[in-house]
Scaffold this active site. Sequence first.
Site, PDB file in Angstrom:
ATOM      1  N   ARG A 274       0.838  -1.199   0.000  1.00 43.98           N
ATOM      2  CA  ARG A 274       0.000   0.000   0.000  1.00 43.98           C
ATOM      3  C   ARG A 274       0.872   1.247   0.000  1.00 43.98           C
ATOM      4  O   ARG A 274       1.851   1.322   0.741  1.00 43.98           O
ATOM      5  CB  ARG A 274      -0.926   0.014   1.221  1.00 43.98           C
ATOM      6  CG  ARG A 274      -1.887  -1.168   1.256  1.00 43.98           C
ATOM      7  CD  ARG A 274      -2.833  -1.112   2.431  1.00 43.98           C
ATOM      8  NE  ARG A 274      -3.641  -2.323   2.497  1.00 43.98           N
ATOM      9  CZ  ARG A 274      -4.524  -2.601   3.456  1.00 43.98           C
ATOM     10  NH1 ARG A 274      -4.720  -1.720   4.433  1.00 43.98           N
ATOM     11  NH2 ARG A 274      -5.209  -3.732   3.446  1.00 43.98           N
ATOM     12  N   GLU A 361      -6.131  -0.817  15.792  1.00 46.88           N
ATOM     13  CA  GLU A 361      -6.747  -1.791  14.885  1.00 46.88           C
ATOM     14  C   GLU A 361      -5.764  -2.885  14.491  1.00 46.88           C
ATOM     15  O   GLU A 361      -4.617  -2.621  14.135  1.00 46.88           O
ATOM     16  CB  GLU A 361      -7.242  -1.075  13.620  1.00 46.88           C
ATOM     17  CG  GLU A 361      -7.869  -2.019  12.606  1.00 46.88           C
ATOM     18  CD  GLU A 361      -8.013  -1.398  11.230  1.00 46.88           C
ATOM     19  OE1 GLU A 361      -8.107  -2.163  10.255  1.00 46.88           O
ATOM     20  OE2 GLU A 361      -8.007  -0.147  11.129  1.00 46.88           O
TER      21      GLU A 361
END
Length: 439
Positions: A274, A361
């Site tokens: 990413r 997360e």
Amino acid sequence: MHDIRFIRENPKAFDEALKRRSYPLPESGGSWSDVILSYDADVRAAVAKKQDAETTRNQSSKLIGKAKASGDEAEAERLMKAVADAKKVIETVGDEEANAQKRRDDILLSLPNLPYEDVPLGESEDDNVEVRQWGEAPSFTFEPKSHDAVGEALSAGDAGPQMDFEAAVSMSGSRFVALKGQMARLERALSAFMLDTQTLENGYLEVSPPLLVQDKALEGTGQLPKFEEDLFKTTSGHYLIPTAEVSVTNLVREQIVADEALPLRFTAHTPCFRSEAGSAGRDTKGMIRLHQFNKVEMVSITKPEESDAELERMTGCAEGVLQKLGLAYRVVKLCTGDMGFGARRTYDIEVWLPSQNTYREISSCSTCGDFQARRMNARFRRAGEKKPEFVHTLNGSGLAVGRTLVAVVENYQNEDGSITVPDVLVPYMGGVTKIESAN
């Protein structure tokens, strides 16, 4: 992809759902349903024109022979001209239809999925709703260090630190890391442990998918066309996958799955790539947000009526990994403003990080309804039925390997700088119970 028939029949409901996501109105003014249905009207008008021309062509073609047989050459000439004119109209209107359909579908592809009614309203992660907590944060008799501080202090002997950011940056730039020695083995152990848990205990089928995909695969799962800046593209036109969700979900692309085959459950361990284009200035230190990281992904393909229960099951499968590792975490339901582009409902699992004194997360589990299936044309046929239906797709991390390594390093660190290996990982570490500096 959105169902155009739903928008035709429920334009206000469609606009309200986008409004719940705080999605901006079109620059041209009005509502998204207005824009979409305007182009849709152009499509339908072109289709009607084409059908009329096809009718004229077919009817005239049948009458040409009769006119010639009766000796009426003038009528035959008129009919042949009518056929030729109809063919020109069909060709011209066909281009009009294709252009109008592209304009309509480009908009449909650019709009996010519609949230379910039970998704809490909100603008950002501050409005997410906690569902449950598990475990207790560890208590330290010393000031716990961040994972990067612990990892860089652990020596791999003459090879330098076991968590080497400096060497990675020198060859690749920022947001990369090189793991060495027992730290690299810990990452491998976590990956194998997660795969074994998902396949042997939770019934997922392991897949080793392509890491390079074409644009149509990314369009199918919703990364394109909206988020191209977040992707790495090769000179051949392929893209590096940002998550195994892309290649694994596309396993059912353009297929009609048998009723009895559902649900399909897949898992894959892959590197993910990413650009992190939208995260400038965030988590610039350490392994929380890298350009390249490993993840064990879960993907489910279900019937529509089974997808809600499947999301709860999938989230539980991800939670089970953290429970086995003894890591405290919480589950939150994401609000409308924090959900991903393709999701209709999402649970985030956040693990406790002592150095930050907060939860971060580590997994996101989402149900996408038929949003991705429409983009991929992935369907199933119920027993005894002729017409196929779109499947529902779900995806979730089970888990993000790098972030799990971060959590293990921070929660199992010792005052002397060593790291205690969680019991469930000891067999995967060849019996090693503690990670220490090499002699």
